[in-house]
Design a protein around this motif. Structure first.
Motif, short mmCIF file in Angstrom:
data_model
loop_
_atom_site.label_atom_id
_atom_site.label_comp_id
_atom_site.label_asym_id
_atom_site.label_seq_id
_atom_site.Cartn_x
_atom_site.Cartn_y
_atom_site.Cartn_z
N PHE A 265 1.51 -6.26 6.41
CA PHE A 265 0.34 -5.79 6.55
C PHE A 265 -0.84 -6.72 7.21
O PHE A 265 -1.41 -6.24 8.14
CB PHE A 265 -0.33 -5.87 5.32
N ASN A 266 -0.59 -8.10 7.24
CA ASN A 266 -1.68 -8.68 8.02
C ASN A 266 -1.38 -8.81 9.40
O ASN A 266 -2.45 -8.70 10.30
CB ASN A 266 -1.41 -10.22 7.53
N ASN A 267 -0.18 -8.59 9.79
CA ASN A 267 0.21 -8.40 11.34
C ASN A 267 -0.42 -7.15 11.95
O ASN A 267 -1.00 -7.07 13.04
CB ASN A 267 1.62 -8.34 11.66
N LEU A 268 -0.35 -6.10 11.21
CA LEU A 268 -0.71 -4.63 11.48
C LEU A 268 -2.30 -4.57 11.63
O LEU A 268 -2.81 -4.17 12.62
CB LEU A 268 -0.18 -3.65 10.60
N LEU A 269 -2.91 -5.33 10.55
CA LEU A 269 -4.24 -5.40 10.62
C LEU A 269 -4.65 -6.15 11.83
O LEU A 269 -5.79 -5.63 12.29
CB LEU A 269 -4.64 -5.90 9.06
N GLY A 270 -4.21 -7.11 12.28
CA GLY A 270 -4.55 -7.94 13.47
C GLY A 270 -4.60 -6.93 14.75
O GLY A 270 -5.40 -7.10 15.54
N LYS A 271 -3.40 -6.39 14.60
CA LYS A 271 -3.20 -5.49 15.96
C LYS A 271 -4.48 -4.25 15.86
O LYS A 271 -4.92 -3.89 17.10
CB LYS A 271 -1.71 -4.87 15.62
N ILE A 272 -4.76 -3.81 14.90
CA ILE A 272 -5.61 -2.54 14.80
C ILE A 272 -6.86 -3.13 15.17
O ILE A 272 -8.06 -2.52 15.95
CB ILE A 272 -5.52 -1.86 13.32
N LYS A 273 -7.27 -4.63 14.49
CA LYS A 273 -8.51 -4.98 15.01
C LYS A 273 -8.63 -5.17 16.60
O LYS A 273 -9.75 -4.97 17.19
CB LYS A 273 -8.68 -6.28 14.25
N ARG A 274 -7.70 -5.71 17.00
CA ARG A 274 -7.70 -6.07 18.44
C ARG A 274 -7.93 -4.61 19.37
O ARG A 274 -8.55 -4.58 20.19
CB ARG A 274 -6.68 -6.75 18.90
N ILE A 275 -7.16 -3.50 18.96
CA ILE A 275 -7.44 -2.26 19.36
C ILE A 275 -8.65 -2.07 19.38
O ILE A 275 -9.29 -1.40 20.29
CB ILE A 275 -6.46 -1.11 18.65
N ARG A 276 -9.22 -2.12 18.10
CA ARG A 276 -10.86 -1.56 17.96
C ARG A 276 -11.68 -2.47 19.02
O ARG A 276 -12.73 -1.97 19.55
CB ARG A 276 -11.05 -1.74 16.52
N VAL B 31 4.03 -0.21 4.92
CA VAL B 31 3.27 -1.35 5.28
C VAL B 31 3.63 -2.31 3.92
O VAL B 31 3.22 -1.76 3.00
CB VAL B 31 1.76 -0.94 5.48
N ILE B 32 3.90 -3.50 4.18
CA ILE B 32 4.21 -4.38 3.44
C ILE B 32 3.35 -5.38 3.26
O ILE B 32 2.96 -6.20 4.26
CB ILE B 32 5.70 -4.84 3.54
N ALA B 33 2.92 -5.82 2.06
CA ALA B 33 2.06 -7.05 1.83
C ALA B 33 2.99 -8.06 1.28
O ALA B 33 3.79 -7.80 0.25
CB ALA B 33 0.86 -6.96 1.05
N ILE B 34 2.78 -9.24 1.54
CA ILE B 34 3.80 -10.47 1.13
C ILE B 34 2.87 -11.46 0.58
O ILE B 34 1.96 -12.07 1.00
CB ILE B 34 4.81 -10.87 2.26
N TYR B 35 3.16 -11.67 -0.89
CA TYR B 35 2.60 -12.75 -1.63
C TYR B 35 3.44 -13.64 -1.86
O TYR B 35 4.44 -13.85 -2.31
CB TYR B 35 1.93 -11.83 -2.81
N VAL C 225 6.88 -12.21 -3.06
CA VAL C 225 6.80 -10.83 -3.48
C VAL C 225 6.41 -10.06 -2.41
O VAL C 225 5.27 -10.21 -1.91
CB VAL C 225 5.98 -10.86 -4.75
N ALA C 226 6.94 -8.83 -2.18
CA ALA C 226 6.54 -7.88 -1.35
C ALA C 226 5.98 -6.52 -2.22
O ALA C 226 6.67 -6.22 -3.17
CB ALA C 226 7.77 -7.41 -0.33
#
Length: 185
Positions: A64-75, A92-96, A107-108
């Motif tokens: 999740f965090n990696n994809l979010l960063g990539k989408i922000k950069r595209i924006r 899309v996996i969040a890891i805690y 935990v994913a």
């Protein structure tokens, strides 16, 4: 009124028309005029982060965090001023980190939607027809500042994914004021 910019991510399994139809159905839960238009800006080929096994099946997935960063950069690169909604059929996996009696464990969990006022991600992974629309509407509700509450049963009701029916007129007065302004209520 703002537009809704839509970007698909590694999308080969669903047609663009099908994804846009899901978004248009989700927008029907909102008063008309909140978004001027839905603009499809293309498909982004983004490298997967990991392979995961879910119920015995192997899938390529995004963290999740990696994809979010990539989408922000595209924006930012495309100078998009309105909400950019990225849609994918992949998990899309969040890891805690979790502190338990036996120490710290990782935990994913699956993330189906994350939407803020400027960027959003919707994962259609393992969802059936109605759920895709409701998850998208749920995320779009968050983009307009709506929060979860149970009375009356409305768009942001926590049990949205489990519910068979949802009243289209179920917005409470507070949420209506938030999304269309005080003058419209």
């Amino acid at each position: 009124m703002p537009s809704l910019e839509v970007l698909t991510v590694n999308e080969a399994s669903r047609s663009i028309e099908e994804i846009l139809e899901i978004i248009w159905r989700a927008l029907e839960y909102f008063p008309r005029g909140l978004w001027d238009e839905v603009m499809y800006i293309g498909n982004a080929d983004i490298k997967y982060d990991i392979k995961v096994e879910i119920k015995g099946e192997s899938y390529r997935a995004f963290i999740f965090n990696n994809l979010l960063g990539k989408i922000k950069r595209i924006r930012e690169a495309m100078k998009i001023k309105d909400l950019l909604l990225a849609v994918t059929a992949n998990p899309v996996i969040a890891i805690y980190s979790k502190l338990g009696s036996k120490g710290i464990s990782r935990v994913a969990s699956l993330v189906h939607d994350y939407v803020s006022s400027d960027i959003g991600i919707v994962s259609l992974f393992a969802m059936k027809d109605d759920a895709t629309t409701m998850v998208t509407a749920h995320g779009l509700g968050h983009s307009r500042g709506l929060r979860h509450h149970a009375e009356p049963i409305d768009l942001m009701y926590e049990g949205l994914l489990k519910s068979k029916s949802l009243s289209r007129d179920g917005f409470c007065e507070s949420c209506l004021r938030r999304i269309i302004g005080d003058e419209g209520v």
